[in-house]
Design a protein around this motif. Structure first.
Motif, PDB file in Angstrom:
ATOM      1  N   LEU A 141       0.810  -1.216   0.000  1.00 61.34           N
ATOM      2  CA  LEU A 141       0.000   0.000   0.000  1.00 61.34           C
ATOM      3  C   LEU A 141       0.844   1.267   0.000  1.00 61.34           C
ATOM      4  N   VAL A 142       2.144   1.129   0.136  1.00 64.85           N
ATOM      5  CA  VAL A 142       3.049   2.281   0.126  1.00 64.85           C
ATOM      6  C   VAL A 142       3.201   2.780  -1.305  1.00 64.85           C
ATOM      7  N   ARG A 143       3.174   4.093  -1.470  1.00 64.78           N
ATOM      8  CA  ARG A 143       3.342   4.692  -2.787  1.00 64.78           C
ATOM      9  C   ARG A 143       4.509   5.663  -2.766  1.00 64.78           C
ATOM     10  N   PRO A 144       5.288   5.688  -3.844  1.00 63.46           N
ATOM     11  CA  PRO A 144       6.357   6.684  -3.935  1.00 63.46           C
ATOM     12  C   PRO A 144       5.756   8.064  -4.198  1.00 63.46           C
ATOM     13  N   ASN A 145       6.555   9.070  -3.949  1.00 66.85           N
ATOM     14  CA  ASN A 145       6.173  10.433  -4.321  1.00 66.85           C
ATOM     15  C   ASN A 145       5.008  10.975  -3.499  1.00 66.85           C
ATOM     16  N   VAL A 146       4.854  10.498  -2.270  1.00 65.46           N
ATOM     17  CA  VAL A 146       3.831  11.034  -1.370  1.00 65.46           C
ATOM     18  C   VAL A 146       4.534  11.985  -0.419  1.00 65.46           C
ATOM     19  N   TRP A 147       4.001  13.199  -0.280  1.00 61.65           N
ATOM     20  CA  TRP A 147       4.716  14.240   0.436  1.00 61.65           C
ATOM     21  C   TRP A 147       4.239  14.491   1.856  1.00 61.65           C
ATOM     22  N   SER A 148       3.147  13.841   2.284  1.00 58.79           N
ATOM     23  CA  SER A 148       2.692  14.085   3.652  1.00 58.79           C
ATOM     24  C   SER A 148       1.889  12.909   4.180  1.00 58.79           C
ATOM     25  N   PRO A 149       1.893  12.725   5.495  1.00 63.48           N
ATOM     26  CA  PRO A 149       1.064  11.673   6.093  1.00 63.48           C
ATOM     27  C   PRO A 149      -0.422  11.887   5.805  1.00 63.48           C
ATOM     28  N   ALA A 150      -0.862  13.141   5.730  1.00 67.26           N
ATOM     29  CA  ALA A 150      -2.281  13.421   5.446  1.00 67.26           C
ATOM     30  C   ALA A 150      -2.664  12.906   4.058  1.00 67.26           C
ATOM     31  N   GLU A 151      -1.771  13.047   3.085  1.00 69.12           N
ATOM     32  CA  GLU A 151      -2.058  12.531   1.747  1.00 69.12           C
ATOM     33  C   GLU A 151      -2.200  11.017   1.775  1.00 69.12           C
ATOM     34  N   SER A 152      -1.366  10.340   2.562  1.00 67.73           N
ATOM     35  CA  SER A 152      -1.477   8.881   2.685  1.00 67.73           C
ATOM     36  C   SER A 152      -2.783   8.490   3.357  1.00 67.73           C
ATOM     37  N   SER A 153      -3.150   9.194   4.418  1.00 64.31           N
ATOM     38  CA  SER A 153      -4.420   8.915   5.098  1.00 64.31           C
ATOM     39  C   SER A 153      -5.592   9.121   4.153  1.00 64.31           C
ATOM     40  N   LEU A 154      -5.536  10.179   3.386  1.00 67.15           N
ATOM     41  CA  LEU A 154      -6.575  10.479   2.403  1.00 67.15           C
ATOM     42  C   LEU A 154      -6.670   9.357   1.365  1.00 67.15           C
ATOM     43  N   ARG A 155      -5.557   9.012   0.764  1.00 67.57           N
ATOM     44  CA  ARG A 155      -5.529   7.991  -0.295  1.00 67.57           C
ATOM     45  C   ARG A 155      -6.042   6.650   0.221  1.00 67.57           C
ATOM     46  N   LEU A 156      -5.509   6.208   1.348  1.00 68.01           N
ATOM     47  CA  LEU A 156      -5.914   4.906   1.886  1.00 68.01           C
ATOM     48  C   LEU A 156      -7.345   4.933   2.396  1.00 68.01           C
TER      49      LEU A 156
ATOM     50  N   GLY B 235      -5.382   6.445  -7.174  1.00 64.83           N
ATOM     51  CA  GLY B 235      -4.971   7.533  -8.059  1.00 64.83           C
ATOM     52  C   GLY B 235      -3.462   7.686  -8.033  1.00 64.83           C
ATOM     53  N   ARG B 236      -2.953   8.454  -8.944  1.00 64.50           N
ATOM     54  CA  ARG B 236      -1.512   8.737  -8.974  1.00 64.50           C
ATOM     55  C   ARG B 236      -1.207   9.868  -8.011  1.00 64.50           C
ATOM     56  N   CYS B 237      -0.150   9.723  -7.245  1.00 68.18           N
ATOM     57  CA  CYS B 237       0.225  10.706  -6.226  1.00 68.18           C
ATOM     58  C   CYS B 237       1.186  11.747  -6.788  1.00 68.18           C
TER      59      CYS B 237
ATOM     60  N   SER C 222       1.043  20.285 -10.598  1.00 68.62           N
ATOM     61  CA  SER C 222       0.863  18.923 -10.093  1.00 68.62           C
ATOM     62  C   SER C 222      -0.335  18.887  -9.154  1.00 68.62           C
ATOM     63  N   LEU C 223      -0.851  17.678  -8.957  1.00 72.95           N
ATOM     64  CA  LEU C 223      -1.972  17.451  -8.040  1.00 72.95           C
ATOM     65  C   LEU C 223      -1.567  16.405  -7.015  1.00 72.95           C
ATOM     66  N   ASP C 224      -2.099  16.533  -5.799  1.00 77.66           N
ATOM     67  CA  ASP C 224      -1.778  15.580  -4.734  1.00 77.66           C
ATOM     68  C   ASP C 224      -2.172  14.164  -5.144  1.00 77.66           C
ATOM     69  N   ILE C 225      -3.388  13.993  -5.624  1.00 76.45           N
ATOM     70  CA  ILE C 225      -3.860  12.708  -6.144  1.00 76.45           C
ATOM     71  C   ILE C 225      -4.670  13.012  -7.398  1.00 76.45           C
ATOM     72  N   ALA C 226      -4.439  12.236  -8.450  1.00 75.38           N
ATOM     73  CA  ALA C 226      -5.169  12.482  -9.697  1.00 75.38           C
ATOM     74  C   ALA C 226      -5.480  11.183 -10.413  1.00 75.38           C
ATOM     75  N   TRP C 227      -6.620  11.201 -11.066  1.00 75.14           N
ATOM     76  CA  TRP C 227      -7.023  10.164 -11.994  1.00 75.14           C
ATOM     77  C   TRP C 227      -7.018  10.868 -13.352  1.00 75.14           C
ATOM     78  N   VAL C 228      -5.838  10.917 -13.954  1.00 77.64           N
ATOM     79  CA  VAL C 228      -5.599  11.739 -15.141  1.00 77.64           C
ATOM     80  C   VAL C 228      -6.560  11.386 -16.270  1.00 77.64           C
ATOM     81  N   GLU C 229      -6.812  10.094 -16.478  1.00 79.15           N
ATOM     82  CA  GLU C 229      -7.675   9.681 -17.582  1.00 79.15           C
ATOM     83  C   GLU C 229      -9.110  10.166 -17.419  1.00 79.15           C
ATOM     84  N   PHE C 230      -9.509  10.526 -16.194  1.00 78.36           N
ATOM     85  CA  PHE C 230     -10.867  11.016 -15.941  1.00 78.36           C
ATOM     86  C   PHE C 230     -10.891  12.515 -15.626  1.00 78.36           C
ATOM     87  N   LYS C 231      -9.717  13.131 -15.598  1.00 77.96           N
ATOM     88  CA  LYS C 231      -9.591  14.558 -15.289  1.00 77.96           C
ATOM     89  C   LYS C 231     -10.231  14.904 -13.940  1.00 77.96           C
TER      90      LYS C 231
END
Length: 145
Positions: free
Chosen positions: A3-18, A28-30, A46-55
């Motif tokens: 569940l670990v992702r590269p390029n994550v800049w904060s614990p809040a982003e990880s909490s959000l994603r998970l 989504g891509r981080c 750049s965006l914190d999390i993005a689903w580029v194919e769906f904008k």
């Protein structure tokens, strides 16, 4: 580790994603650079999390964003440029991650926007466990060890 992702800049982003993944939101891509859109200065956006194919993108705003005038103005420019190119942005704060109900409501907002742009979502009303999420990503956990 699955569940670990590269390029994550904060614990809040990880909490959000998970947190939203536990409700069935696809990963989504981080901190992804958005192709073809830049700031007026020419710098990449750049965006914190993005689903580029769906904008569809998610931005986490910590409390410091409210007090840093330069960051606030930069974020406004970023959001206006993305919206002008058809992007849907969902702004998240700590309040959206405060408890399970708040995370579920956020996940539903994200699911709805992704579905409106063509994504297929198998929404989980009650969040699955992190262990189950890891299993869905191919992790095998043996409690006997």
């Amino acid at each position: 580790m699955t569940l670990v992702r590269p390029n994550v800049w904060s614990p809040a982003e990880s909490s959000l994603r998970l947190g939203v993944q536990r409700h069935g939101i696809p990963d989504g891509r981080c901190n992804v650079v958005v192709p073809g859109i830049t700031f007026r200065s020419g710098a990449a956006i750049s965006l914190d999390i993005a689903w580029v194919e769906f904008k569809v993108g998610v931005e986490y705003d910590g409390d410091h964003y409210r007090t840093d005038k330069v960051q606030w103005r930069r974020d406004n420019e970023k959001r206006e440029r993305l919206r002008a190119h058809g992007w849907i942005l969902i702004i998240v704060t700590a309040q959206n991650l405060i408890d399970e109900m708040s995370i579920a409501e956020l996940a539903l907002r994200i699911a709805r926007r992704l579905a409106e742009h063509g994504a297929t979502i198998e929404f989980e009303v009650i969040a699955i466990s992190l262990e189950e999420l890891a299993r869905k990503h191919g992790y095998r956990y043996d409690r006997r060890r």
